[in-house]
Write a protein that holds these residues in place. Structure first.
Motif: not given
Length: 119
Positions: A20-26
């Protein structure tokens, strides 16, 4: 990709794996990140008396760019039928993050109860 390892009567054991590909916004101003991840899961289910079931799911998400960063999730549940379509479920969820944001805990433990409708 998933495989049923065991299917014997009232007992099931399965495994799954995928990329998978995980994108995280903080929210704290830290730059966002995007990482490739592996998702590996094992599940078992055992029927007890009178339709009640106990289940265990374990999921491991390592960051493929840095294996020291990973998430673990374990869920143990007991489901008991109330009617033909409605069941009561009690669950214990344990979630672990190897690299949490500053000031937060690595581990989150929750107990839940829910009504489940099956159609």
């Amino acid at each position: 990709v998933g495989i049923h390892l065991v299917r014997k009567g009232d007992f099931k054991l399965t495994t799954e794996a995928g990329l998978g590909f995980e994108h995280t916004e903080f929210r704290d101003g830290t730059s966002s990140r995007s990482d490739p991840v592996l998702v590996a899961k094992a599940s078992l289910e055992k029927e007890l008396i009178k339709g009640a079931k106990v289940a265990q799911d374990f999921t491991y998400w390592p960051n493929l760019g840095d294996f020291s960063e990973y998430r673990l999730k374990s869920e143990t549940s007991l489901t008991s039928p109330l009617t033909e379509n409605v069941s009561l479920r009690f669950s214990l969820l344990d979630e672990y993050l190897s690299n949490p944001a500053a000031g937060t805990k690595k581990n989150d433990l929750r107990a839940t109860s829910s009504l489940v409708y099956t159609y």
